[in-house]
Design an enzyme around this catalytic site. Structure first.
Site, short mmCIF file in Angstrom:
data_model
loop_
_atom_site.label_atom_id
_atom_site.label_comp_id
_atom_site.label_asym_id
_atom_site.label_seq_id
_atom_site.Cartn_x
_atom_site.Cartn_y
_atom_site.Cartn_z
N CYS A 94 93.21 37.50 16.25
CA CYS A 94 94.31 38.54 17.29
C CYS A 94 94.96 38.64 18.37
O CYS A 94 96.10 38.37 18.36
CB CYS A 94 94.24 39.85 16.71
SG CYS A 94 93.43 39.91 14.66
N GLY A 126 84.57 37.52 31.54
CA GLY A 126 84.26 36.74 30.25
C GLY A 126 84.59 36.03 30.17
O GLY A 126 85.46 35.67 30.93
#
Ligand code: UDX
Length: 447
Positions: free
Chosen positions: A262, A255
């Protein structure tokens, strides 16, 4: 059990509080944010998360949760005090502990008998030891006994309620048998492995998990770059990898790079505090470096394909850092838009749940009402978030709507061959735009 959550309206605090409430504990969600408290006291939610409305309703219907800004009451009426305040990234990549330290001092000041203090926030290794000292220094009555426990959370946005109620495991770091007993009782109704260890190892589990997840993503993104350069097909590569039980099939989606509040934050924090402990970290540093390359290579490709980009229209589908959330913190889509915003190109964006962006980006882009108006007359369509409704798009219809049929699919949601056969110039992650064009790209200096 009587539990208070300090930072009880934040992402982790609220889901933890409501999750424990439906497990029959009496929960006080304490927070200084009156806007969020008012919303919750009116039965509304300050965050978008699947199944959370039902959880809030069940917990309030059963009178198992109260929302308050009164920390004295929260401390005095609870046996377990969970600290779930934000530990954001500070400028130098360290973890900003200011909210945690303030919470510990305030809690200590109101303690009137034995308390189990549970650190739920993501904190560097050694924080429980530091917390013990802060509490000791701020107690009103120096002889009040207490324990400090580490209890990291592993909630994923978009799955957080499920992750809390059906965890793969529960990790608890304790340094005394008393606190182990308290935590055993707290989680006795949860159907999950309960792992007890010391506080330092428990603190480290959280970082190790997030660092490993980030490494898997950067690894597959690097393999994807090779796949493009050698004109191979990442889908086939993944098929061959995932059937190996040692590799597994999860969390290997190529991706635009990992985003969200986080993974990158925790990786930088880990690199910082481990670096201070003189650990060499070539791998973890490379994981971050690779992640930064994703958006750069995607932007470079778009710029190289869209000659005279200033006169072009770009359609961007997806603004949140992943599907299932309205969170745009550290979102790859935002990083891409910030790069495109420097050009004069016309940018239309669509996301099913994100309808606003921070300025100056909000004014720089256009938010058409629907996907069709976003794609209409576009010279390039960029898929940034893997929302299900994007996957259902009819490619033929998309082809007819666009001015120039160029798709940059950073989530590999479309079938490359189908796109090519329709006449698109299609680029996925790990899928070169030359693949399926039935042209054999000679590999210079390799064969
Ligand atoms: C993460 C951890 O998963 C969770 O355990 C921890 O508590 C908090 O951090 P979250 O940030 O919600 O959770 O998102 P996650 O689903 O892990 O995705 C993080 C980023 O990685 C997203 O941008 C996502 O799109 C990307 N990702 C994830 C990939 O690019 N490929 C994948 O295979 C998985």
């Amino acid at each position: 059990m009587k539990i208070s959550i300090i930072g009880g309206t934040g992402y982790v605090g609220l889901i933890t509080g409501l999750g424990l409430a439906v497990h029959d504990h009496d929960v006080i969600c304490m927070d200084g944010d009156s806007r969020k408290l008012n919303k919750l006291n009116n039965g509304e939610l300050p965050i978008f998360e699947e199944s959370l409305p039902e959880l809030l309703k069940e917990a309030t219907d059963r009178n198992k949760v109260v929302f308050t800004n009164n920390i004295k009451t929260a401390v005095r009426e609870s046996d377990i005090i969970m600290i779930a305040v934000g530990t954001p990234e500070s400028k130098n990549g360290d973890t900003d502990m200011s909210q945690l330290i303030l919470a510990l001092k305030l809690v200590a000041g109101f303690m009137n008998n034995y308390k189990t203090i549970v650190i739920k926030s993501t904190v560097p290794v050694g924080t429980c030891a530091m917390a013990r000292m802060i509490i000791k220094d701020n107690l009103n009555h120096p002889m009040i006994p207490f324990d400090v426990v580490s209890n990291p959370e592993f909630l994923r946005e978009g799955n957080a309620v499920r992750d809390f109620l059906k965890p793969d495991r529960i990790v608890v770091g304790v340094d005394t048998p008393e606190s182990e007993g308290v935590m055993k009782e707290l989680y006795s109704t949860f159907d999950a492995p309960l792992i007890f260890t010391d506080t330092r190892s428990s603190e480290m589990v959280k970082y190790a998990c997030n660092a490993y997840l980030a490494t898997r993503i950067s690894f597959i993104n690097e393999i994807s770059e090779i796949s493009e350069k050698v004109n191979a097909d990442i889908h086939a590569i993944l098929q061959g990898m995932k059937l190996d039980k040692r590799i597994g099939s999860h969390y290997l989606n190529p991706g635009p790079g990992f985003g969200g509040p986080c993974l990158a934050k925790d990786l930088k924090s880990l690199i910082n505090f481990a670096g201070k402990a003189n650990a060499d970290l070539p791998l973890l540093k490379a994981v971050l470096e690779r992640n930064g390359l994703q958006i750069k290579s995607i932007t470079d490709y778009i710029m190289s394909e869209l000659k005279d980009v200033g006169s072009k229209k770009i359609a961007v589908l997806g603004l949140s850092f992943k599907a299932g959330t309205n969170d745009t913190r550290n979102s790859p889509a935002i990083h891409l838009l910030e790069k495109l915003a420097d050009t004069k190109t016309t940018i239309h964006v669509y996301d099913p749940v994100v309808k606003n962006l921070e300025e100056p980006l909000h004014s720089r882009v256009t938010f058409p009402e629907n996907i069709e108006d976003t794609i209409k007359d576009a010279d390039c369509l960029i898929v940034m978030t893997e929302w299900p409704e994007f996957k259902e798009l009819e490619l033929k219809a998309v082809y007819n709507m666009m001015k120039t049929p160029l798709i940059v699919d950073t989530r590999n949601i479309f079938a490359p061959d189908k796109a090519h056969n329709l006449g698109f110039q299609y680029k996925g992650i790990g899928i070169a735009d030359s693949l399926y064009k039935n042209i054999d790209v000679p590999l210079k200096n390799i064969i």
